[in-house]
Motif scaffolding. Structure first.
Motif, short mmCIF file in Angstrom:
data_model
loop_
_atom_site.label_atom_id
_atom_site.label_comp_id
_atom_site.label_asym_id
_atom_site.label_seq_id
_atom_site.Cartn_x
_atom_site.Cartn_y
_atom_site.Cartn_z
N ILE A 1 0.62 -0.83 -0.23
CA ILE A 1 -0.37 -0.10 0.07
C ILE A 1 1.28 1.55 0.23
CG2 ILE A 1 -1.94 -0.92 1.47
CD1 ILE A 1 -0.95 0.15 4.23
N SER A 2 -0.12 2.34 -0.10
CA SER A 2 0.66 3.88 -0.17
C SER A 2 1.48 4.36 1.26
CB SER A 2 0.42 4.80 -0.86
OG SER A 2 -1.51 5.12 -0.51
N ASP A 3 1.83 3.23 1.98
CA ASP A 3 1.95 3.87 2.92
C ASP A 3 2.80 3.04 4.33
OD1 ASP A 3 1.35 4.99 6.49
OD2 ASP A 3 1.57 6.53 5.57
N SER A 4 3.54 3.35 4.83
CA SER A 4 4.28 2.67 5.31
C SER A 4 4.14 1.54 7.00
CB SER A 4 6.37 2.97 6.00
OG SER A 4 5.99 4.45 6.83
N ARG A 5 3.12 2.44 6.89
CA ARG A 5 2.56 1.94 9.03
C ARG A 5 1.20 1.34 7.94
NH1 ARG A 5 2.86 7.19 11.74
NH2 ARG A 5 2.15 7.80 9.58
N PHE A 6 0.60 0.53 9.28
CA PHE A 6 -0.88 -0.02 9.36
C PHE A 6 -1.78 0.92 10.14
CE2 PHE A 6 -4.16 -3.40 9.80
CZ PHE A 6 -5.07 -3.45 8.90
N VAL A 7 -2.81 0.48 10.46
CA VAL A 7 -3.73 2.33 10.25
C VAL A 7 -3.84 1.35 11.78
CG1 VAL A 7 -5.65 2.73 9.07
CG2 VAL A 7 -5.72 0.73 9.71
N THR A 8 -3.29 -0.02 12.69
CA THR A 8 -4.25 -1.04 13.48
C THR A 8 -2.60 -1.54 14.45
OG1 THR A 8 -5.39 -2.60 13.33
CG2 THR A 8 -6.35 -1.20 13.30
N LYS A 9 -1.75 -1.99 15.73
CA LYS A 9 -1.85 -2.67 16.24
C LYS A 9 -1.32 -3.76 16.25
CE LYS A 9 -2.64 -2.95 20.58
NZ LYS A 9 -1.99 -2.01 22.54
N ASP A 10 -2.61 -4.93 16.14
CA ASP A 10 -3.15 -5.97 15.82
C ASP A 10 -4.42 -5.90 15.02
OD1 ASP A 10 -4.75 -4.87 18.47
OD2 ASP A 10 -3.00 -5.68 19.90
N VAL A 11 -4.60 -7.70 15.83
CA VAL A 11 -5.87 -7.64 14.88
C VAL A 11 -7.01 -7.39 15.68
CG1 VAL A 11 -7.44 -10.09 14.63
CG2 VAL A 11 -5.03 -9.89 14.16
N ALA A 12 -6.88 -7.21 17.32
CA ALA A 12 -8.39 -6.90 17.80
C ALA A 12 -8.50 -5.04 17.95
CB ALA A 12 -7.72 -7.03 19.64
N GLU A 13 -7.21 -4.46 17.75
CA GLU A 13 -7.57 -2.97 18.08
C GLU A 13 -7.77 -2.94 15.95
OE1 GLU A 13 -4.24 0.15 18.99
OE2 GLU A 13 -4.04 -0.90 16.71
N PHE A 14 -7.92 -3.71 15.63
CA PHE A 14 -8.98 -3.81 13.80
C PHE A 14 -9.78 -4.20 13.33
CE2 PHE A 14 -9.01 -5.40 9.30
CZ PHE A 14 -9.60 -3.73 8.61
N ASP A 15 -10.16 -5.65 14.54
CA ASP A 15 -11.41 -5.38 14.39
C ASP A 15 -12.41 -4.45 15.21
OD1 ASP A 15 -13.74 -7.90 15.00
OD2 ASP A 15 -13.27 -8.39 16.72
N GLY A 16 -11.62 -3.58 16.75
CA GLY A 16 -12.11 -2.77 17.15
C GLY A 16 -12.67 -1.88 15.98
N LEU A 17 -12.37 -1.36 14.70
CA LEU A 17 -11.71 -0.43 13.92
C LEU A 17 -13.49 -0.90 13.12
CD1 LEU A 17 -11.78 2.51 13.27
CD2 LEU A 17 -9.61 1.04 11.36
N VAL A 18 -13.34 -2.00 12.90
CA VAL A 18 -14.15 -2.45 11.62
C VAL A 18 -15.67 -2.47 13.01
CG1 VAL A 18 -15.30 -4.17 10.43
CG2 VAL A 18 -12.62 -4.17 10.50
N GLN A 19 -15.92 -3.51 14.09
CA GLN A 19 -16.89 -2.94 14.35
C GLN A 19 -17.46 -1.39 14.74
OE1 GLN A 19 -17.59 -5.18 18.08
NE2 GLN A 19 -15.74 -6.34 17.78
N ALA A 20 -16.44 -0.52 15.37
CA ALA A 20 -16.41 0.73 15.11
C ALA A 20 -17.64 1.60 14.14
CB ALA A 20 -15.54 1.89 15.60
N LEU A 21 -16.77 1.08 12.45
CA LEU A 21 -17.39 1.59 11.28
C LEU A 21 -18.28 0.88 10.89
CD1 LEU A 21 -13.92 1.08 9.39
CD2 LEU A 21 -14.57 3.53 9.69
#
Length: 341
Positions: A126-146
């Motif tokens: 992707i066009s950035d050097s970082r992922f948006v979250t630190k781990d799967v739990a945080e990403f799961d929380g982001l998807v739930q929030a969205l």
């Protein structure tokens, strides 16, 4: 706890978050594509799927000469450029851009058990050097929030400020997908070491985003450039040299190039071609990219990669079943490849 180089440390409860992501994303696809062709859950908008050559540099030192980089060789490849947004938005909207690379003619056992004898190798950047979250739990929380409405999303960002910063810094406008530097974000094995990948345009020309651009101006920019000439990129790897400053389990951290510079291992050449056709678009829609389409020597590392293994495969199967299209890996014997430029 002492962290070792190239070592993984899966947290407790990770699988329940992976299962949650599959349920949420599959449900979202069911709702949004109830009456239409089912697109990808992420990166559904393609700017173009192009033919390319992935040429391994000759005489690489031993630490680089691993897996597909083991000897000088040119692999035929497909590259799919895309917007990350789950919606097919105008290209003028700030977004993360992506490129997925699929090499063909790669011999050797692959990681996915049901595709162990396929001859493809994928790289996803992707066009950035970082992922948006630190781990799967945080990403799961982001998807739930969205999916949970505006108040829930605001609360999530108030309690996850780094996620908000990472998202804001990565959402950008670009004039041309062929002029962007891309990053793997997550680490991978290279033999017994851990590395990240980058794809850097060799002779990118700085141009502004056009005024009053069309909804598909990124595709149009690719069409114009590849009508008159080739696009060339350098594919490079960055070794993990510090297990704390360059973590495996937190892809939300950029690995500092001052600590470990990227080292070129291959040249990616996209020759002049015509790719903006209905047949090529359909072909691109039916392709599946998964970093676990891979030789053992390049195994993805970290929690986000462990999630990708299951999530990508589950959603790809779901998408193809709904569209009643077969899931097959491409080869140079396919009619789309044989059709030429």
């Amino acid at each position: 706890m002492e962290l070792k180089l190239a070592a993984e440390y899966p947290p407790a409860g990770e699988q329940q978050h992976i299962d949650s992501l599959i349920r949420q994303l599959r449900g979202k696809m069911e709702r949004e594509y109830a009456k239409t062709r089912t697109l990808r859950d992420a990166h559904p908008k393609s700017h173009g799927c192009v033919r390319a050559e992935f040429s391994i540099a000759p005489d690489l030192p031993a630490e680089l000469s691993v897996g597909v980089f083991g000897q000088a060789h040119t692999f035929p490849a497909w590259l799919r450029f895309s917007n990350a947004s789950a919606k097919v938005d105008p290209d003028s909207k700030p977004d993360i851009r992506g490129v997925a690379i699929k090499l063909m003619g790669v011999n050797g056992e692959k990681l996915l058990q049901n595709e162990a004898h396929e001859t493809t190798q994928d790289f996803v950047l992707i066009s950035d050097s970082r992922f948006v979250t630190k781990d799967v739990a945080e990403f799961d929380g982001l998807v739930q929030a969205l999916n949970g409405g505006f108040p829930r999303l605001v609360w999530y960002f108030l309690t996850h400020l780094r996620v908000l910063r990472n998202i804001k810094s990565s959402m950008r406008r670009h004039p041309n997908p062929l002029g962007i530097r891309y990053f793997s974000v997550v680490p991978y094995l290279l033999g017994n070491s851990a590395v990240k990948y980058s794809l850097t345009p060799r002779d990118a020309v700085e141009t502004p985003v056009p005024q009053n651009p069309s909804e598909n101006y990124l595709r149009e920019a690719m069409v114009q450039q590849l009508r008159s000439g080739a696009a060339v990129f350098d594919f490079a790897v960055q070794f993990q040299t510090d297990s704390y400053k360059m973590p495996i389990e937190d892809p939300g951290v950029t690995w500092d190039e001052a600590l470990s510079p990227f080292r070129k291992v291959a040249t990616v050449t996209i020759p002049s071609q015509t790719f903006d056709t209905p047949e090529r678009r359909e072909f691109a829609d039916n392709l599946s990219f998964n970093p676990w389409h891979s030789l053992l020597e390049h195994r993805p590392l970290g929690g986000i990669s462990r999630a990708r293994r299951q999530v990508y495969q589950a959603l790809s199967i779901f998408r193809h079943e709904r569209n009643q299209t077969p899931r097959v890996e491409p080869s140079v014997n396919d009619k789309e490849w044989l059709a030429g430029p």
